[in-house]
Motif scaffolding. Structure first.
Motif: not given
Length: 111
Positions: A43-48, A52-55, A78-84
């Motif tokens: 599972k990969v999510l993008v959050c930024g 408002h930092w919801r993924c 700004e953003y990043g990914f939540r990977v597993d």
């Protein structure tokens, strides 16, 4: 940061559930492609900050590339990914300090 127009719906973005920028017909929004190579991920999510930092979940494509196009209003984010469950940054975006001892990727969306 983003102006919204509650009077009409934008191109089907309501289904992703991010009300601050997506799904409310923001006239100036641009489609931004998010991609991350993570062949072993489930599972990969993008959050930024653009949401408002919801993924938002990315879709698994061929060869382990997760991707999704999102409507984002012009601005600096700004953003990043939540990977597993683990925070991860992309390989090609510029990085900025997050103020908490870490880093985030930087996204610039023009007008």
């Amino acid at each position: 940061m983003a102006a919204t127009n509650r009077g009409r719906r934008g191109r089907g973005w309501v289904s992703i559930g991010i009300l601050a920028v997506f799904g409310l017909g923001c006239a100036a929004a641009h489609e931004v492609p998010f991609r991350l190579y993570a062949p072993a991920a489930r599972k990969v999510l993008v959050c930024g900050s653009f949401a408002h930092w919801r993924c938002v979940a990315l879709h698994r494509g061929r060869h382990g590339v997760f991707r999704r196009r999102l409507a984002v209003a012009p601005g600096l984010y700004e953003y990043g990914f939540r990977v597993d469950g683990h925070w991860r940054l992309g390989r090609h975006a510029p990085r900025v300090r997050d103020g908490l001892g870490g880093h985030n990727d930087l996204l610039v969306v023009g007008r």
